[in-house]
Motif scaffolding. Structure first.
Motif, PDB file in Angstrom:
ATOM      1  N   LEU A  50       2.194   9.452  -6.585  1.00 25.43           N
ATOM      2  CA  LEU A  50       2.819  10.830  -6.535  1.00 25.43           C
ATOM      3  C   LEU A  50       3.462  11.067  -7.705  1.00 25.43           C
ATOM      4  CD1 LEU A  50       3.794  10.786  -2.590  1.00 25.43           C
ATOM      5  CD2 LEU A  50       1.829  11.726  -3.640  1.00 25.43           C
ATOM      6  N   VAL A  51       4.211   9.988  -8.191  1.00 29.19           N
ATOM      7  CA  VAL A  51       5.098  10.354  -9.324  1.00 29.19           C
ATOM      8  C   VAL A  51       4.280  10.105 -10.836  1.00 29.19           C
ATOM      9  CG1 VAL A  51       7.152   9.708  -7.956  1.00 29.19           C
ATOM     10  CG2 VAL A  51       6.079   7.998  -9.324  1.00 29.19           C
ATOM     11  N   ILE A  52       3.232   9.555 -10.756  1.00 27.76           N
ATOM     12  CA  ILE A  52       2.506   9.430 -12.104  1.00 27.76           C
ATOM     13  C   ILE A  52       2.232  10.732 -12.993  1.00 27.76           C
ATOM     14  CG2 ILE A  52       0.401   8.502 -13.072  1.00 27.76           C
ATOM     15  CD1 ILE A  52       0.585   6.272 -11.241  1.00 27.76           C
ATOM     16  N   PRO A  53       1.713  12.003 -12.205  1.00 28.91           N
ATOM     17  CA  PRO A  53       1.290  13.097 -12.612  1.00 28.91           C
ATOM     18  C   PRO A  53       2.379  13.677 -13.602  1.00 28.91           C
ATOM     19  CG  PRO A  53       0.462  13.110 -10.781  1.00 28.91           C
ATOM     20  CD  PRO A  53       1.424  12.009 -10.608  1.00 28.91           C
ATOM     21  N   GLY A  54       1.968  14.064 -15.339  1.00 24.86           N
ATOM     22  CA  GLY A  54       2.773  14.361 -16.003  1.00 24.86           C
ATOM     23  C   GLY A  54       3.424  13.381 -16.661  1.00 24.86           C
ATOM     24  N   GLU A 102       0.862  -1.099   0.065  1.00 23.77           N
ATOM     25  CA  GLU A 102      -0.125   0.071   0.140  1.00 23.77           C
ATOM     26  C   GLU A 102       0.931   1.355  -0.120  1.00 23.77           C
ATOM     27  OE1 GLU A 102      -3.856  -1.582   2.451  1.00 23.77           O
ATOM     28  OE2 GLU A 102      -2.503  -0.295   3.351  1.00 23.77           O
ATOM     29  N   SER A 103       2.005   1.235   0.750  1.00 23.75           N
ATOM     30  CA  SER A 103       2.769   2.403   1.032  1.00 23.75           C
ATOM     31  C   SER A 103       3.472   2.536  -0.377  1.00 23.75           C
ATOM     32  CB  SER A 103       3.669   2.146   2.032  1.00 23.75           C
ATOM     33  OG  SER A 103       4.852   3.308   2.215  1.00 23.75           O
ATOM     34  N   TRP A 104       4.148   1.704  -0.905  1.00 24.11           N
ATOM     35  CA  TRP A 104       4.706   1.768  -2.396  1.00 24.11           C
ATOM     36  C   TRP A 104       3.930   2.260  -3.378  1.00 24.11           C
ATOM     37  CZ3 TRP A 104       4.161  -0.490  -7.117  1.00 24.11           C
ATOM     38  CH2 TRP A 104       5.305  -0.528  -7.870  1.00 24.11           C
ATOM     39  N   LEU A 105       2.451   1.814  -3.493  1.00 17.84           N
ATOM     40  CA  LEU A 105       1.628   2.059  -4.385  1.00 17.84           C
ATOM     41  C   LEU A 105       1.497   3.749  -4.219  1.00 17.84           C
ATOM     42  CD1 LEU A 105      -0.767  -0.862  -4.834  1.00 17.84           C
ATOM     43  CD2 LEU A 105       1.116  -0.339  -6.483  1.00 17.84           C
ATOM     44  N   ARG A 106       1.198   4.040  -2.999  1.00 18.57           N
ATOM     45  CA  ARG A 106       1.034   5.412  -2.796  1.00 18.57           C
ATOM     46  C   ARG A 106       2.033   6.284  -3.128  1.00 18.57           C
ATOM     47  NH1 ARG A 106      -3.476   5.926   0.235  1.00 18.57           N
ATOM     48  NH2 ARG A 106      -4.124   3.917   1.722  1.00 18.57           N
ATOM     49  N   ILE A 140      -7.226   8.077  -9.954  1.00 17.30           N
ATOM     50  CA  ILE A 140      -7.893   6.820  -9.606  1.00 17.30           C
ATOM     51  C   ILE A 140      -7.256   5.890  -8.633  1.00 17.30           C
ATOM     52  CG2 ILE A 140      -8.499   4.777 -11.061  1.00 17.30           C
ATOM     53  CD1 ILE A 140      -9.235   6.410 -13.289  1.00 17.30           C
ATOM     54  N   LEU A 141      -5.868   5.789  -8.851  1.00 16.06           N
ATOM     55  CA  LEU A 141      -4.813   4.999  -8.088  1.00 16.06           C
ATOM     56  C   LEU A 141      -5.046   5.288  -6.488  1.00 16.06           C
ATOM     57  CD1 LEU A 141      -2.937   2.607  -7.727  1.00 16.06           C
ATOM     58  CD2 LEU A 141      -1.111   4.323  -8.295  1.00 16.06           C
TER      59      LEU A 141
END
Length: 330
Positions: free
Chosen positions: A30-34, A22-26, A45-46
């Motif tokens: 944070l780094v997906i945008p852009g 869960e922590s890793w996916l959070r 969504i994530l």
């Protein structure tokens, strides 16, 4: 039901690893945008899915705690002691969970409507959702006896997964000896009853709390009336926020029982932090904050470390510029 039972057993056995995932996916969210087209939407969504899954996991973990209540005493924060006290009231629990689910999904829902429908439909949705949230909060305010509302409205995870695994494993857990016991610290023991953790508001403080409850709805209605870049809407919202804080501060200063309790002080401080969102809203952002952000990003885009910060800021700009709920503070 058999599948859910198997999943619950798996969750208890693998709880430490699941928390790590869960922590890793959070962090990934944070780094997906852009990073690619519609990456902002995918990241939100994530975030929403992770929040919902975590909420479900928490409910399963606490069911295990309840089953072994006679032999396991887990440490509990002041916040959880207070929130779980009111969760015993079915109506409070239903409304609180509704508020939680709405807050988890509101950004994604707004982004989806913005992509597929008109601006008029989007703002109509925002108004109705803020009205629903205000109604939920007012009901919680009434049910709790006129107490200050805390955020979030649901208990937080404060369970040691290894303890639950021990309790579930009958070969390692001996109820005759009491198993593994944990006890709250002395700071928590000074409160004899959860009702004392947040005290009923009196006089003007009640109006201050109601003002805080309706502030987001006042803001979005003003935006609908005057426009998102209107100083009137921005000023009206800020005025309601500051009025709420002023009434609450005055009431707390004159309280017979003394100053704020720790939970009230934490919530009062959290609301002060939310005032920073005004820097990212409407005309203030457009005329003051945005030019300075752009200047900073332009000046640092070639510098080794600062360029990373500038890149992250640019990645998140579309979210706070185009999504109302991202900076709504509600």
């Amino acid at each position: 039901m058999a599948t859910l039972a198997k999943y619950q057993k798996f969750l208890i056995k693998q709880a430490p690893r699941i928390e790590t995932v869960e922590s890793w996916l959070r962090q990934l969210s944070l780094v997906i945008p852009g990073r690619f087209e519609d990456s902002d939407f995918v990241s939100q969504i994530l975030v929403a899915v992770l929040n919902l899954i975590s909420l479900y996991h928490d409910s399963l973990l606490w069911k295990v705690v309840a089953r072994h209540a006679a032999v396991i005493t887990l440490p509990s924060s002041l916040f959880n002691r207070y929130t779980r006290h009111w969760y015993r009231e079915p109506k409070f629990k239903r409304i609180a969970l509704t508020l939680t689910l709405v807050s988890y999904c509101e950004v994604v829902a707004e982004m989806w409507i913005k992509k597929n429908y008109s601006e008029k439909t989007r703002w109509r949705f925002v108004v109705w959702l803020e009205a629903l949230k205000a109604l939920c909060r007012y009901q919680l305010f009434k049910i709790s006896g006129g107490r200050m509302l805390l955020h979030p409205s649901h208990p937080q995870r404060d369970i040691d997964p290894s303890t639950l695994e021990l309790a579930e494993d009958s070969s390692d857990f001996d109820p005759r000896t009491g198993g593994v016991h944990y006890h709250s610290n002395e700071a928590e023991q000074q409160w004899d009853h959860p009702d004392q953790l947040v005290l009923p508001l009196q006089g003007l403080a009640k109006f201050g709390e109601i003002a805080w409850i309706v502030r987001p709805l006042v803001y979005v209605l003003a935006v609908r009336r005057f426009g998102f870049q209107s100083w009137k809407a921005w000023t009206m919202s800020l005025a309601v926020d500051l009025t709420s804080r002023g009434l609450m501060r005055s009431a707390f200063a004159n309280r017979k029982e003394g100053s704020m309790t720790p939970l009230e002080a934490d919530e009062y401080g959290r609301r002060a932090y939310l005032l920073l969102y005004y820097l990212l809203r409407g005309p203030f952002y457009q005329h003051f904050t945005k030019p300075r952000i752009e200047a900073f990003c332009d000046a640092t885009e070639t510098r080794p470390v600062a360029s990373i910060i500038a890149g992250a800021i640019r990645d998140y700009q579309p979210l706070w510029e185009d999504v109302f709920f991202y900076t709504a503070g509600s």
